[in-house]
Design a protein around this motif. Structure first.
Motif, PDB file in Angstrom:
ATOM      1  N   GLU A  77     -76.344 -44.433  19.367  1.00  0.00           N
ATOM      2  CA  GLU A  77     -76.239 -43.623  18.156  1.00  0.00           C
ATOM      3  C   GLU A  77     -75.992 -42.152  18.496  1.00  0.00           C
ATOM      4  N   SER A 135     -72.611 -39.853  17.610  1.00  0.00           N
ATOM      5  CA  SER A 135     -72.635 -38.527  16.983  1.00  0.00           C
ATOM      6  C   SER A 135     -71.894 -37.507  17.840  1.00  0.00           C
ATOM      7  N   ARG A 146     -68.250 -38.051  17.155  1.00  0.00           N
ATOM      8  CA  ARG A 146     -67.943 -37.495  15.839  1.00  0.00           C
ATOM      9  C   ARG A 146     -67.728 -35.982  15.933  1.00  0.00           C
ATOM     10  N   ASP A 183     -73.390 -27.188  14.740  1.00  0.00           N
ATOM     11  CA  ASP A 183     -73.424 -28.648  14.863  1.00  0.00           C
ATOM     12  C   ASP A 183     -73.759 -29.073  16.287  1.00  0.00           C
ATOM     13  N   ILE A 224     -76.989 -31.504  17.638  1.00  0.00           N
ATOM     14  CA  ILE A 224     -76.929 -32.672  18.527  1.00  0.00           C
ATOM     15  C   ILE A 224     -77.823 -32.461  19.736  1.00  0.00           C
TER      16      ILE A 224
END
Length: 723
Positions: A404, A408, A411, A446, A450
């Motif tokens: 997961e 991310s 992405r 962003d 993360i």
């Protein structure tokens, strides 16, 4: 007045299965109207004519008897089995139909014939396989029990694959051999042969064209793959045996073996030998339509670790990644809970099958994003609600935490690409400096989010992907204008991202020696980091960093690229040589633009700007070719070398740069000549001018590292950009 005899309808002959007469015959002139009645239990529909006047009771009894008789078969058994129109003639003499004549089939009509569906036969075979496996497991759990002999039932049509088994092996047909035979028949693998191990166990050797591997070798390669390579792309199930993988797909197990053959000490030539046979099987498999999602898994693995090539024009990885995404969507992997909408037959997926499809679709998007980032191309990913497993599958299934986080990260890479390099108003897709500055602030936020998700126990490979995403983000600094307000700040962030990524790469050596087995995406980002160090350390920015640390990282970067190289003269080894030659010709990181009158414009601006974050790599190769090939200072392909290695192989001469790679350390003699390390600043290939004062390196011949740039590298090219 006698009523005409009743006509019995045959739904198979006329294509009518609902008990009603259709077509012009029902409304022909002179025929009285007919009325449908309830179908009988035998499937034959009786039809009663409506006549004017009173009928005779005897005639009614005769009509009732005729209507109860079975219908006449109008199609032969073979055409009924395939649901095809049949033109068999029964009266006055029996004449076979044209289809049976053409295919040389036994054309006959049997009143007791019943059609058997293909799915039913497959289900029966699967049940038989599961039962044989259960019996085999029972035997292994009780070694003292005698092993019953299982004989295959006689068949009228002998299989050509089974007929190749020698007769002397009949005495060894036991339960395990029966299971293996059924699996091979079901998967269509005619290249497997049965062998008996010293302990009496029957095993299957595997053969692909001229390469044969024993069962023990296959097991060893699978174990090696799941130990050294699988952590970079955890897609497959390590609990599934190699025989099961061969039963499911003729391509996937050989792809696994090819990946495991990378840096395989017992047989270094196995991977080059497997390249051509696997390529043949790959394209033969892709030509077979429709596909299944096992083929998608094989493409995921093959795009992560491509077969070795020596130039980008021969590398099909980007094309295969597009095929991977298209095949995945064609079979409905992007809608895992609605696969019925993409299948011809009804599919009842179990919970584990649904989870496997979700994992495969997640892997497709991650691989596609990494391929697009590494090759400097637009991504073909589909990041929608289907990548949220708890929503898409309608269950409580969640992706593993590591997967997961990696999703991310990819992405984020996709967001970077679409934010910086998809401006429809610009010829090369770049946003202007003002927009780039605004988007950089949002993306930095962003990236920090993360990073906050990373825990102390996060694997070093996940950290490596995270640092690679940071490098992809900060490489946009090369597109900034020197007059922009945050130019120095963005260059400093780029230096920090580059050094952090390379330090994480070097940590793979201490994490179980995983560096030689890194994926192609990691290799591409290492190459980009190496060219970044080369660019920054030979510019005005060198005055703002610690040169000794940068030089040390660059030397280790060259070594890491050569460590990941899997074949002589492959693309990584050639690019490592390009880096080494550029390093030496540029002054080995000891010169800068300070006090030399060189403008900032000449030191860090790019001429190749269409390859997104990888434009730096393509730009550096372009400048290298201008420096070495256009000015006839050498290349990678010289075949005239005084080395004794060349004298030993007069008939198979390898490029001199590959046999004797350049040592980037200017204080140590190299096998190839280069510019003298005077420490004096000079116009080099990182600026608009090119040095011409060094001696020839390797002689003459063409050089194709990045073949797509050949159209602009045949001479001096005027780029249509404002520099």
């Amino acid at each position: 007045m006698t009523a005409p005899p009743f006509a019995v309808l045959d739904p198979l002959a006329h294509g009518v299965g609902n008990g009603y007469t259709t077509g012009a015959a029902a409304f022909a002139p002179g025929n009285p109207p007919i009325s449908p009645t309830t179908p009988s239990h035998g499937g034959v529909t009786s039809v009663k004519r409506t006549l004017s006047g009173s009928g005779d009771s005897v005639e009614d009894e005769d009509e009732a008897k005729k209507s109860s008789k079975p219908g006449v078969k109008r199609a032969c058994n073979e055409c009924r089995q395939q649901k095809l129109r049949c033109d068999v003639v029964q009266i006055p003499t029996y004449q076979p139909c044209h289809r049976c004549k053409r295919l040389k089939l036994d054309c006959k009509i049997d009143s007791t014939f019943k059609r058997v569906g293909k799915r039913s036969r497959n289900m029966e075979m699967e049940k038989e396989i599961h039962e044989l496996r259960r019996q085999l497991a029972t035997q292994r759990s009780s070694p003292t029990a005698p092993s019953p002999s299982i004989k295959a039932p006689p068949s009228e049509t002998a299989s050509p694959r089974i007929s190749n088994i020698p007769s002397q092996l009949d005495q060894y047909i036991n339960s395990e051999l029966a299971v293996n035979s059924l699996l091979e028949m079901r998967s269509g693998l005619d290249n497997a042969s049965q062998m008996r191990s010293p302990n009496g166990q029957v095993r299957s050797s595997r053969r692909l064209e001229g390469i044969t591997l024993s069962a023990d070798q296959v097991d060893s390669f699978f174990e090696r793959f799941f130990t050294l390579f699988h952590p970079f792309m955890p897609l497959l199930d390590p609990t599934i045996t190699p025989d099961d993988y061969f039963a499911k797909s003729p391509l996937l197990p050989w792809v696994i073996i090819a990946v495991a053959a990378r840096h395989y000490p017992p047989d270094p030539n196995l991977l080059p030998s497997l390249s051509a046979p696997i390529s043949h099987r790959l394209w033969a498999t892709l030509a077979d339509v429709p596909q299944n999602y096992i083929v998608v898994k094989a493409l995921c693995i093959l795009c992560t670790w491509p077969l070795p090539v020596s130039s980008t024009s021969a590398d099909p990885t980007f094309m295969l990644s597009g095929l991977m995404m298209q095949v995945a969507m064609q079979i409905g992997l992007h809608r895992p809970s609605h696969t019925q909408d993409f299948a011809r037959a009804k599919e009842d997926l179990q919970e584990e099958q649904l989870r496997d499809r979700v994992r495969t679709w997640v892997a497709c998007n991650m691989v596609s994003q990494r391929v697009a980032t590494g090759y400097g191309q637009p991504p073909s990913t589909v990041y929608d609600w289907a990548l949220v497993p708890s929503i898409s599958s309608g269950s409580n299934y969640q992706l593993p935490e590591e997967v997961e986080i990696r999703l991310s990260i990819e992405r984020f890479c996709n967001k970077v690409t679409r934010s910086f390099y998809t401006n429809k108003m610009d010829p090369v897709g770049l946003v202007n400096d003002e927009q780039r500055a605004i988007m950089s602030n949002f993306l930095a936020h962003d990236f920090e989010e993360i990073e906050s998700q990373l825990k102390p126990g996060t694997s070093v490979i996940t950290l490596l992907y995270f640092r690679a995403a940071g490098l992809h983000f900060r490489l946009s600094a090369f597109f900034d204008s020197p007059e922009s307000q945050d130019y120095y700040l963005h260059l400093s962030s780029l230096w920090q991202a580059t050094t952090s990524f390379l330090e994480c790469v070097l940590g793979l050596d201490t994490a179980g020696g995983l560096l030689p087995h890194a994926s192609n995406y990691i290799l591409q980002m290492i190459i980009a980091a190496g060219f970044t160090l080369l660019k920054l350390l030979n510019s005005f920015f060198a005055d703002s960093v610690k040169l000794t640390h940068g030089r040390d990282l660059f030397m280790k970067t060259i070594k890491a690229i050569r460590t990941i190289s899997v074949a002589t003269n492959d693309l990584p080894s050639r690019l490592a040589e390009v880096l080494a030659q550029l390093w030496k010709s540029g002054g080995s990181g000891l010169r800068s633009a300070h006090g030399q009158g060189r403008s900032l414009e000449n030191s860090l601006q790019l001429k190749v700007r269409c390859r997104m974050s990888m434009s730096l790599v393509y730009d550096s190769v372009w400048r290298w070719r201008e420096e070495f090939q256009t000015n006839e200072r050498g290349n990678l392909e010289s075949k005239s070398a005084p080395s004794s290695v060349m004298d030993d192989e007069p008939n198979d001469v390898a490029p001199a740069a590959v046999k004797n790679p350049t040592n980037p350390d200017s204080n140590v003699e190299s096998s190839a000549s280069s510019t003298a390390d005077t420490g004096l600043p000079s116009e080099g290939l990182l600026g608009d001018g090119f040095t011409t004062g060094s001696s020839a390196l390797f002689g003459e011949t063409s050089n194709e590292v990045f073949d797509p740039l050949s159209w602009m590298l045949d001479g001096y090219t005027d780029f249509p950009y404002d520099m």
